[in-house]
Enzyme design. Structure first.
Site, PDB file in Angstrom:
ATOM      1  N   CYS A  13       0.829  -1.206   0.000  1.00  0.00           N
ATOM      2  CA  CYS A  13       0.000   0.000   0.000  1.00  0.00           C
ATOM      3  C   CYS A  13       0.863   1.255   0.000  1.00  0.00           C
ATOM      4  O   CYS A  13       0.465   2.292  -0.538  1.00  0.00           O
ATOM      5  CB  CYS A  13      -0.947   0.000   1.187  1.00  0.00           C
ATOM      6  SG  CYS A  13      -0.136  -0.118   2.798  1.00  0.00           S
ATOM      7  N   HIS A  33      -1.416   1.711   7.457  1.00  0.00           N
ATOM      8  CA  HIS A  33      -1.920   1.575   6.083  1.00  0.00           C
ATOM      9  C   HIS A  33      -1.782   2.907   5.357  1.00  0.00           C
ATOM     10  O   HIS A  33      -1.958   3.974   5.951  1.00  0.00           O
ATOM     11  CB  HIS A  33      -3.384   1.127   6.099  1.00  0.00           C
ATOM     12  CG  HIS A  33      -3.973   0.955   4.738  1.00  0.00           C
ATOM     13  ND1 HIS A  33      -3.538  -0.008   3.850  1.00  0.00           N
ATOM     14  CD2 HIS A  33      -4.960   1.637   4.093  1.00  0.00           C
ATOM     15  CE1 HIS A  33      -4.236   0.074   2.730  1.00  0.00           C
ATOM     16  NE2 HIS A  33      -5.106   1.064   2.850  1.00  0.00           N
TER      17      HIS A  33
END
Length: 920
Positions: free
Chosen positions: A329, A875
Site C-alpha cells: 500500500c 496503512h
C-alpha cells in the site's frame, strides 16, 4: 547450589552431563557468532528464535535484555546492570518457537511456517547455524526454522535472510486441486518444475505451467534458469499445471482449454459509484469464460510495453486502482500521487523514447522509466480493472533492494527513490561536465544562485528537474570568526518538522550531592517532544541551580540506578510516566571528578540464608576528590547522609554544612588529604567479606566496593586502596545503628514522573498550520555536535549556525510532513493535525529571489499520500484530484469519490501542490 532436574542432560553413554555456566554459554555463543560472521556469504543458514525465549536466555547469561537487533553484534558482551546473582536468574526451559509459527506447527511438521505478521527484533531474532546448533544441543526444543541468506539488488548487491520464502498455490487443471508450493524467490523455473513434477509424479516433459495470477493465464512458465523473482511471481499467487492426456486438456494447437475468466471492461462509474468486490469488479459482473489462446513466452505481460503512442488524460482515464501485492500500500499510495501529477502524466502519455538515457551509470538503463511509464499508461487507460503492478514491483526490488520483500515501508522514501531514479533514467545529459564551485565571495545572491543553477542544469536536465526541482539558500555563520558562507542547493521536496506546543508535567526528585539539604521533588513543565536538555534546564530554574553546579539525571529502578540520562539529545518520550527519575546536584569542576554511587542494603532476617542482603532505598551520588582513601569514602557517605540524621542524635559535630554550596566538600578536603591513599574501582586489599559481615576498622559504616554489575563485593577498610576511576560504586549495609541515627523515609517511595488521575482529562488533539511547519524548517539553528562545519577561515570544525531560505520554487512542490522520528532511543509517530490550504497556498513571503520570470508563488493542492495507524504497520492510501476537478480516494484496488471537505485529516503525510499558472 542444588541443580534442578531440568538442568541435567543424558549423554549417549547414559551419564549425566551438566550444562555450562551462564558466562561460559555467553562466551561460546560469542565465539561461534564471530566465527560464522567471518565466513559471511550467500547461502548461509540462519534460524529464527522466538524473542520471548531469547530474552530469557539473555537474562540468564547476563546480557542486556533486548540488545539484539539494535546493535551490529547481536551477542555483544554487555552485562545486565543488576545486583541479582546467578541464582536470581533462572535458566530458560527448552527452546519454544510455537509462538512464532502458524498454529498447528510442531516438531513433526516437516515445513512449519512463520506467522506473516512477525517483526524481527520484536517477535524473533536470527542466529547463525552454528549458534542454533549449540543452543539446541544445550536446550533441545524447536522447531527448527532454517532460512537461507540470499543476495538482492541489481546495481548494489545486498545480503538478506529470506525469512519468508515465496509461497505459491499450485492448481492442477485435471482435478482443480490446490497444493501449496514453497521455494526461494531465487530458485529457478527448473527448480519449480522439479518440485511440482516430484510432487505429482510427472515427467517434466509432460507438464506445462502457467502464471495464473488473479485466476487468469498470464504467461507460460517454461522450464529454464530464469528465477521466480524474474518471472514476477508474487507471494500466495496461483500457478496452473496442465498435463496433456490423450488429446484432452489441449487443443490441436497446444493451447489450453482450461476455463479462464475474461476481465470485463469496466466503466469509471463502476468504481466511483457502484459497490465493488475485493477483486475490483462490480457486484453486477458475471464472469465469462473462453478458450485461452495466449502462448506468449516473452515474460510478464506487463513488461510488453504497448509502444509509446501518444495518449490524452482527457479520455476519462485515471480511475484505476492498484492491487495490493502484500504490504505494497505504501507503493500504491506514492504511485497514484505521481501518476496523477498533471505534467508528469502528460509527459509519459506522449512518446518519450528519445529521452531514455541507457548509458547513465547512475541510472537503471531506462528500465525504471519504461516500467513506470507503462504502468502510468495502464492506469490512465479508460475502462480498465485494477492493475497489478507486478512488473514494476519486480523492477523496484531489482534496483532498490531496500524495498524488496513484503514488509511495510515508507511511502516518502519510495517517492524520493522514484523521483531520483526517473531523473537519472531520463537525464538528457549524456556526459556531465565538471565545474569547480567558487565561494560566494561577497557577490550578489542573484549572481551566485544563477551560476549554481546553471551548473546544476548543465549536469542534470530531465523532466523531473523541469517540474519538480527548486533551489534554496543556505547560510552558515562561524560562531568564532563570524565567517559567512552562502551556498545555493537544489531540492526535490521539502521535509518539514512538526513543531509541537504540547507539554507534559514531570516530577523529578533532586538530591544534594554535598549533603546540604533534604531530597526535594520538583514538578516542571516541558515540551512533550523535548529532550533531556530541556528537562535539565527546567529543573535548574526550579531548584535555583548555581552556575558552579550541574544536575546529573538518572532513572532509578528496583533500588538501583538503571541508567544515567547524560545525553542531552535523548528524547523525553523515552521516559514513561510510571518511571522514577532523580537528579543529583553536583559541583561543576574544570576536571571531571570521580563519582561515588552509594547503594543501600539490609539483611533479610527472614531469608533461609542468614547472610542474604537485599537492596532498598534510593541510591545516592556524590563526588570524591583526590587523594582518597577508605576513610575518604566513609566521610563522603557520612556527609551525604547528614541531612537524614535524626534530631535526637544531632550534635554540633555532625558536620552539617551551611547554605553555601560546596562548603562540605572544602571541609572534607582537609580530612581526606591526611589519609594520602587513592581509590578506584578495583580494590587492592585482600580482606574478604565473611559470612557474618565485615570489620570496619575505625570506619563509621559497613561499606564494600562492588563492580558495575553489583555481583562481587569486597570490604572497604581504612587502609583500602583503589585506582582512580570515573565512577566508584559502593554498598552501604544498614544495621540497627544506621536505622537509629538516620531517618531513611526520605529515601523511600520516590514519586512517579507523572501520576495520572482516574478522571484525568483527555488531551485535546494538537493542531498546527503548514506555515508553522515551514517556519520551523527555515528558522536559524546551530548545527549538531555530530554535524560540525569546517570554517575555511579558522581552519577548524565549528558548530556554526545555519539558516535556510527558499530561493527558486518548482512547478510541482512536494511537502513531506515528518511524522516519523527514529533515534537510538525510540521510534515515534506524530498524529498532529496539520491544517494545510487546498487552494491559494501563497509562498511569496518565503521566496527571497526577486526574479519575476519565475512566475506565481501560489499553489493548488492536487494529491495527498496518507498514513493511518502507528509504527511497524499501518496503512497508506491517497487522495487525488482528476481532470474533472473532483477528488477521489485511492485505497489500493478500491477507488471512490470523496468530498473536498473530507481530505484534510491527521493522516496527511505527503502533500503535492502545483503552481497555479502552470496548470492547464
Amino acid at each position: 547450589m542444588t541443580i534442578p532436574d531440568s538442568y541435567h542432560f543424558m549423554m549417549e553413554n547414559g551419564s549425566i552431563e551438566l550444562p555450562c555456566k551462564p558466562e561460559e554459554e555467553r562466551r561460546i555463543v560469542q565465539e561461534l557468532s564471530a566465527k560464522a560472521d567471518s565466513n559471511f556469504r550467500e547461502g548461509n543458514l540462519y534460524y529464527p528464535i522466538s524473542s520471548r525465549w531469547f530474552r530469557a536466555w539473555q537474562r540468564y547469561t547476563g546480557q542486556t535484555e533486548g540488545l539484539y537487533p539494535f546493535t551490529d553484534n547481536p551477542f555483544e558482551s554487555q552485562s545486565v546492570t543488576s545486583s541479582n546473582t546467578v541464582e536470581d536468574r533462572p535458566r530458560p526451559g527448552v527452546i519454544d518457537n510455537t509462538d512464532i509459527i502458524v498454529s498447528g506447527g510442531d516438531d513433526k511438521d516437516d515445513d512449519p511456517q512463520l506467522l506473516r505478521t512477525l517483526d524481527e527484533g520484536r517477535d524473533y531474532v536470527l542466529v547463525q547455524q552454528e549458534v542454533w546448533e549449540k543452543l539446541r544441543e544445550w536446550y533441545k526444543g524447536g522447531p527448527a526454522l532454517p532460512r537461507k541468506m540470499i543476495s538482492v539488488g541489481a546495481q548494489q548487491k545486498q545480503f538478506v535472510v529470506e525469512v519468508f520464502p515465496l509461497s505459491l498455490r499450485l492448481i492442477d487443471s485435471r482435478d482443480q486441486s490446490e497444493v501449496p508450493i514453497r521455494l526461494s524467490k531465487k530458485a529457478s523455473l527448473n527448480d519449480l518444475y522439479g518440485k511440482v513434477c516430484q510432487l505429482k509424479g510427472l515427467d517434466p516433459q509432460e507438464a506445462r505451467m502457467w502464471d495464473f495470477f488473479n485466476k487468469q493465464k498470464q504467461t507460460i512458465l517454461l522450464s529454464s534458469s530464469k528465477t521466480l523473482e524474474e518471472s514476477n511471481l508474487q507471494m500466495d499467487q496461483d500457478i496452473l499445471l496442465e498435463v496433456p492426456t490423450d488429446g484432452l486438456g489441449m487443443d490441436s494447437t497446444g493451447n489450453g482449454l482450461a476455463l479462464v475468466p475474461v476481465e470485463p471492461s469496466r466503466s469509471i462509474f463502476s468504481i466511483a459509484g457502484c459497490p465493488t468486490m475485493s477483486n475490483g469488479n462490480s457486484t453486477g459482473y458475471n464472469p465469462i469464460y473462453q478458450r485461452s489462446t495466449s502462448t506468449s513466452t516473452s515474460g510478464d505481460m506487463e513488461d510488453a510495453y504497448d509502444g509509446l503512442k501518444p495518449l490524452k488524460r482527457e479520455d476519462r482515464g485515471g480511475l484505476a486502482g492498484l492491487q495490493n501485492l502484500g504490504n505494497t500500500c505504501f507503493m500504491n499510495s506514492s504511485l497514484q500521487c505521481l501518476v496523477h501529477t498533471p505534467p508528469l502524466a502528460d509527459y509519459f502519455l506522449q512518446d518519450y523514447s528519445d529521452e531514455i538515457n541507457r548509458q547513465n551509470p547512475l541510472g537503471m538503463n531506462g528500465e525504471l522509466a519504461l516500467s513506470f511509464g507503462d504502468l502510468l499508461r495502464k492506469l490512465w487507460s479508460p475502462g480498465r480493472a485494477p492493475v497489478a503492478p507486478r512488473a514494476f514491483k519486480g523492477k523496484l526490488a531489482r534496483f532498490a533492494p531496500q524495498f524488496n520483500g513484503y514488509n511495510q515501508h515508507d511511502s516518502q522514501e519510495l517517492l524520493a527513490f522514484l523521483l531520483d531514479g526517473l531523473h537519472e533514467d531520463l537525464n538528457r545529459v549524456m556526459q556531465k561536465p565538471y565545474f569547480e564551485i567558487k565561494d560566494s565571495g561577497g557577490r550578489p545572491d542573484e549572481d551566485v544562485a544563477d551560476e549554481l543553477w546553471r551548473y546544476h542544469k548543465a549536469r542534470n536536465d530531465s523532466v523531473i528537474v523541469d517540474i519538480c526541482q527548486g533551489q534554496y539558500k543556505s547560510t552558515l555563520v562561524c560562531p568564532v570568526c563570524d565567517k559567512i558562507s552562502i551556498t545555493f542547493d537544489p531540492f526535490m521536496y521539502l521535509s518539514l518538522p512538526l513543531p509541537s506546543t504540547a507539554t507534559r508535567s514531570m516530577t523529578v526528585t533532586v538530591f544534594y550531592g554535598d549533603g546540604s539539604g533534604l531530597p526535594m521533588p520538583f514538578t516542571v513543565t516541558v515540551l512533550k517532544q523535548g529532550c533531556c536538555k530541556d528537562l535539565n534546564k527546567a529543573l535548574g530554574v526550579a531548584c535555583c541551580l548555581r552556575n558552579d553546579e550541574y544536575l546529573l539525571l538518572a532513572e532509578v529502578h528496583e533500588h538501583r540506578i538503571y541508567r544515567y540520562l547524560e545525553n542531552p539529545s535523548e528524547p523525553l518520550a523515552t521516559i514513561k510516566d510510571d518511571e522514577h527519575i532523580v537528579a543529583y546536584r553536583l559541583p561543576r569542576r574544570e576536571v571531571e571528578l570521580t563519582k561515588l554511587e552509594i547503594c543501600h542494603r539490609y539483611q533479610d532476617v527472614y531469608h533461609f540464608y542468614s547472610s542474604e542482603r537485599k537492596l532498598f532505598l534510593t541510591p545516592l551520588v556524590t563526588i570524591l576528590e583526590d587523594p582518597l582513601s577508605g576513610m575518604g569514602i566513609d566521610l563522603a557517605v557520612k556527609r551525604i547522609l547528614s541531612p537524614l540524621r535524626r534530631k535526637s542524635f544531632f550534635t554540633s559535630t555532625t558536620g552539617h554544612c551551611s547554605g553555601e554550596n560546596g562548603s562540605a566538600f572544602n571541609a572534607l578536603d582537609e580530612q581526606m588529604k591526611s589519609s594520602g591513599s587513592q581509590l578506584g574501582p578495583a580494590i587492592q586489599s585482600t580482606e574478604e567479606m565473611d559470612a557474618e559481615g565485615m570489620s570496619s576498622k575505625e570506619l563509621s559504616f559497613r561499606l564494600c566496593i562492588t563492580d558495575e554489575k553489583g555481583h562481587s563485593c569486597r570490604p572497604i577498610l581504612k587502609d583500602s586502596s583503589v585506582k582512580p576511576a570515573r565512577k566508584v560504586k559502593v554498598m552501604l549495609d544498614w544495621t540497627d545503628k544506621e536505622h537509629e541515627l538516620y531517618d531513611s523515609s526520605y529515601l523511600k517511595d520516590l514519586p512517579e514522573v507523572h501520576k495520572s488521575g482516574i478522571l484525568a482529562k483527555k488531551t485535546k488533539q494538537e493542531a498546527i498550520s503548514l506555515f508553522s511547519c515551514l517556519d520551523a524548517f527555515l528558522k536559524e539553528e546551530p548545527l549538531g555536535p555530530d554535524d560540525m562545519w569546517y570554517c575555511p577561515q579558522c581552519k577548524e570544525h565549528r558548530q556554526a549556525s545555519k539558516k535556510l531560505d527558499l530561493w527558486r520554487l518548482p512547478d510541482i512542490l512536494v511537502f513531506h510532513l515528518k511524522r516519523f522520528s527514529y533515534s537510538r532511543w525510540l521510534k515515534n509517530k506524530l498524529d498532529t493535525f496539520v491544517n494545510f490550504p487546498i487552494h491559494n497556498l501563497d509562498l511569496s513571503k518565503y521566496v527571497k529571489s526577486k526574479d519575476a520570470s519565475e512566475g506565481s508563488h501560489t499553489y493548488e493542492l492536487y494529491a495527498i499520500s496518507n498514513h493511518y495507524g502507528g509504527l511497524g504497520g499501518g496503512h497508506y492510501s491517497a487522495y487525488c484530484k482528476l481532470t474533472d476537478g473532483k477528488w477521489y480516494h485511492f485505497d489500493d484496488a478500491h477507488v471512490s469519490p470523496v468530498n473536498e471537505s473530507e481530505i484534510k485529516t491527521s493522516a496527511a503525510y505527503v502533500l503535492f501542490y502545483q503552481r497555479v499558472n502552470s496548470q492547464r
